[in-house]
Design an enzyme around this catalytic site. Structure first.
Site, short mmCIF file in Angstrom:
data_model
loop_
_atom_site.label_atom_id
_atom_site.label_comp_id
_atom_site.label_asym_id
_atom_site.label_seq_id
_atom_site.Cartn_x
_atom_site.Cartn_y
_atom_site.Cartn_z
N LEU A 1 -2.99 10.48 -1.12
CA LEU A 1 -3.52 10.11 -2.34
C LEU A 1 -4.99 9.53 -2.39
O LEU A 1 -5.80 10.23 -2.98
CB LEU A 1 -2.79 9.27 -3.20
CG LEU A 1 -2.71 9.04 -4.64
CD1 LEU A 1 -2.31 10.74 -5.21
CD2 LEU A 1 -1.95 8.16 -5.11
N GLY B 1 0.85 -1.37 0.13
CA GLY B 1 0.02 -0.20 -0.02
C GLY B 1 0.80 1.41 -0.04
O GLY B 1 0.20 2.44 -0.01
N ASP C 1 -1.46 -6.58 -7.67
CA ASP C 1 -2.80 -6.13 -7.52
C ASP C 1 -3.42 -7.10 -6.95
O ASP C 1 -3.42 -8.23 -7.34
CB ASP C 1 -3.25 -6.01 -9.17
CG ASP C 1 -4.61 -5.56 -9.22
OD1 ASP C 1 -5.50 -5.65 -8.36
OD2 ASP C 1 -4.97 -4.80 -10.23
N VAL C 2 -3.95 -6.65 -5.63
CA VAL C 2 -4.81 -7.56 -4.90
C VAL C 2 -5.82 -8.35 -5.28
O VAL C 2 -6.45 -9.28 -4.69
CB VAL C 2 -5.06 -6.88 -3.49
CG1 VAL C 2 -3.61 -6.45 -2.68
CG2 VAL C 2 -5.84 -5.88 -3.57
N ARG D 1 -4.24 13.32 5.20
CA ARG D 1 -4.07 13.90 3.64
C ARG D 1 -3.16 12.85 2.89
O ARG D 1 -1.94 13.41 2.96
CB ARG D 1 -3.46 15.48 3.68
CG ARG D 1 -4.77 16.28 4.12
CD ARG D 1 -4.09 17.54 3.97
NE ARG D 1 -5.23 18.66 4.77
CZ ARG D 1 -4.97 19.86 4.75
NH1 ARG D 1 -4.25 20.49 3.83
NH2 ARG D 1 -6.00 20.32 5.23
N SER E 1 1.80 8.25 1.82
CA SER E 1 1.12 6.88 2.22
C SER E 1 1.18 6.44 3.60
O SER E 1 2.20 6.58 4.12
CB SER E 1 1.68 5.72 1.30
OG SER E 1 1.28 5.97 -0.05
N LYS F 1 -15.40 -1.04 4.80
CA LYS F 1 -14.62 -1.11 5.91
C LYS F 1 -15.40 -1.88 6.94
O LYS F 1 -14.40 -2.54 7.70
CB LYS F 1 -14.61 0.31 6.35
CG LYS F 1 -13.40 1.18 5.79
CD LYS F 1 -12.05 0.71 5.56
CE LYS F 1 -11.06 1.54 4.86
NZ LYS F 1 -9.76 0.99 4.49
N ALA G 1 -12.17 2.67 -4.06
CA ALA G 1 -13.44 2.66 -4.58
C ALA G 1 -13.50 3.61 -5.71
O ALA G 1 -12.59 4.58 -5.72
CB ALA G 1 -14.56 3.26 -3.40
N TYR H 1 -18.70 8.88 2.29
CA TYR H 1 -17.71 7.59 2.17
C TYR H 1 -18.53 6.27 1.84
O TYR H 1 -17.55 5.46 1.12
CB TYR H 1 -17.35 7.46 4.03
CG TYR H 1 -16.23 6.86 4.03
CD1 TYR H 1 -14.80 7.05 3.59
CD2 TYR H 1 -16.01 5.58 4.67
CE1 TYR H 1 -13.81 6.80 3.94
CE2 TYR H 1 -14.73 4.71 4.70
CZ TYR H 1 -13.67 5.38 4.36
OH TYR H 1 -12.39 4.59 4.71
P1 NAD Z 1 -2.73 5.78 -0.60
O1 NAD Z 1 -3.26 6.22 -1.64
O2 NAD Z 1 -1.54 6.52 -0.09
O3 NAD Z 1 -2.69 4.18 -0.42
C1 NAD Z 1 -3.80 3.36 -0.62
C2 NAD Z 1 -3.05 2.18 -1.43
O4 NAD Z 1 -3.97 1.32 -1.94
C3 NAD Z 1 -1.96 2.73 -2.59
O5 NAD Z 1 -0.74 2.46 -2.42
C4 NAD Z 1 -2.75 1.96 -3.94
O6 NAD Z 1 -1.94 1.65 -4.60
C5 NAD Z 1 -3.26 0.83 -3.00
N1 NAD Z 1 -4.22 -0.07 -4.00
C6 NAD Z 1 -5.53 0.55 -4.56
N2 NAD Z 1 -5.78 -0.47 -5.36
C7 NAD Z 1 -5.02 -1.60 -5.10
C8 NAD Z 1 -5.09 -2.82 -6.00
N3 NAD Z 1 -5.93 -3.41 -6.57
N4 NAD Z 1 -4.13 -3.62 -5.57
C9 NAD Z 1 -2.94 -3.32 -4.61
N5 NAD Z 1 -2.88 -2.05 -4.04
C10 NAD Z 1 -3.85 -1.23 -4.40
O7 NAD Z 1 -3.89 6.41 0.79
P2 NAD Z 1 -3.78 5.97 2.23
O8 NAD Z 1 -4.78 6.94 2.96
O9 NAD Z 1 -2.46 6.05 2.90
O10 NAD Z 1 -4.66 4.73 2.32
C11 NAD Z 1 -3.99 3.36 2.98
C12 NAD Z 1 -5.35 2.91 3.94
O11 NAD Z 1 -5.61 3.74 5.02
C13 NAD Z 1 -6.47 2.60 2.99
O12 NAD Z 1 -6.90 1.37 3.47
C14 NAD Z 1 -7.58 3.72 3.54
O13 NAD Z 1 -8.89 3.34 3.51
C15 NAD Z 1 -6.95 3.76 4.94
N6 NAD Z 1 -7.44 4.82 5.75
C16 NAD Z 1 -7.12 6.10 5.20
C17 NAD Z 1 -7.32 7.32 5.94
C18 NAD Z 1 -7.07 8.62 5.49
O14 NAD Z 1 -7.85 9.82 5.92
N7 NAD Z 1 -6.09 8.89 4.53
C19 NAD Z 1 -8.15 7.23 7.12
C20 NAD Z 1 -8.39 5.94 7.53
C21 NAD Z 1 -8.17 4.78 6.96
#
Ligand code: NAD
Length: 256
Positions: free
Chosen positions: A195, A11, A62-63, A193, A17, A163, A94, A156
């Site tokens: 991507l 991720g 790709d998961v 904040r 990230s 989730k 999503a 959301y």
């Molecule tokens: P991010 O965009 O940096 O990370 C999301 C990651 O998911 C990316 O690296 C992307 O390449 C990966 N991804 C998406 N589709 C994929 C696939 N098919 N196969 C493999 N990888 C895939 O954003 P983030 O905010 O660091 O998100 C990480 C986690 O934290 C997510 O589960 C997100 O829901 C969760 N989260 C984020 C926040 C927030 O406010 N940013 C709050 C709570 C939870």
């Protein structure tokens, strides 16, 4: 804290990230870390970040692809002599249009897409990690969730439903894998904040509401989440599994 530990981090997209904030904590503690990236677009960024912590393995995943999961865990086994101590699952997706309008209008294919990438992927990767963690004498898995899986948070939408599935999966995985001394936990983060956050239409509103109503009246940073993950992934949390740790300035505790 992580001397001699072998970790796989899913991720990382860029330096913002959450997965990267967690990886830095692991690296600072002495862990060896393998990384995956999704898509050529971010490959170079992830490779550069991985190199900065002397990663022994960076590979595409790709998961949604079971064969790719099998290949990646084969590569991890090769890099780490058949053992793995830590799995960080920080992946969600999503379609942008489903994070704007009404949840009611989510079409079937995009509903399953969100659940596949954001929830089933934890089950599939935990299963693939199981034999390697068993060989290591146990392990710790952490995934990332959000309050929108427990309560309705405008915009959301389908990600909240994903989730909720993820949260429940954490508990069932904890039960199954506990027999092998593998712990499974989630961190519920307040808005950070990144991507992924940028595609949520109401994100700025989410941030300002947290600032106004959370007991600590301040934003959460990726580093705060990294520190909490470090605890859950360390031996200090050896009797903690199946739980959610909130890193949200206390927002979840409020009724209004
Ligand atoms: P991010 O965009 O940096 O990370 C999301 C990651 O998911 C990316 O690296 C992307 O390449 C990966 N991804 C998406 N589709 C994929 C696939 N098919 N196969 C493999 N990888 C895939 O954003 P983030 O905010 O660091 O998100 C990480 C986690 O934290 C997510 O589960 C997100 O829901 C969760 N989260 C984020 C926040 C927030 O406010 N940013 C709050 C709570 C939870």
């Amino acid at each position: 804290m992580f001397d001699g530990k072998r970790a796989l981090v899913l991720g990382v997209a860029n330096k913002r990230s959450i997965a990267w904030a967690i990886a830095r904590q692991l690296a600072d503690g002495g862990a060896r870390i393998a990384f995956t990236f999704q898509g050529e677009r971010i490959e170079k960024t992830v490779r550069d970040l991985a190199e900065s912590v002397s990663s022994p393995l960076v590979t595409e995943l790709d998961v949604r692809d079971d064969a790719a999961i099998e290949r990646v865990f084969g590569e991890v086994a090769e890099a780490f002599d058949g053992k793995l101590d830590i799995l960080v699952h920080s992946v969600a997706f999503a379609a942008a249009e489903d994070l704007e309008g009404r949840f009611t209008d989510t079409p079937r294919d995009r509903f399953w897409l969100a659940l596949d990438i954001s929830a089933y992927s934890l089950v599939a990767t935990a299963r693939a990690a199981e034999p390697l963690m068993d060989a290591a004498g146990g392990g710790s898995i952490v995934t990332m969730t959000y309050l929108g899986g427990e309560r309705a948070v405008p915009h959301y939408n389908v990600m909240g439903v994903a989730k909720a599935t993820l949260d429940s999966s954490v508990k069932y995985l904890a039960w199954d894998l506990g027999q092998k001394n593998i712990r499974v936990n989630a961190i519920s983060a307040g808005p950070v904040r990144t991507l992924a956050a940028r595609s949520i239409a109401g994100f700025p509103t989410m941030e300002s509401i947290v600032e106004e109503r959370a007991p600590l009246h301040r934003h959460v940073g990726a580093d705060d989440v990294g520190a909490a993950a470090a605890y859950l992934l360390s031996d200090a949390a050896r009797n903690v599994t199946g739980t959610t740790l909130y890193v949200d300035s206390g927002f979840h505790a409020m009724g209004m």
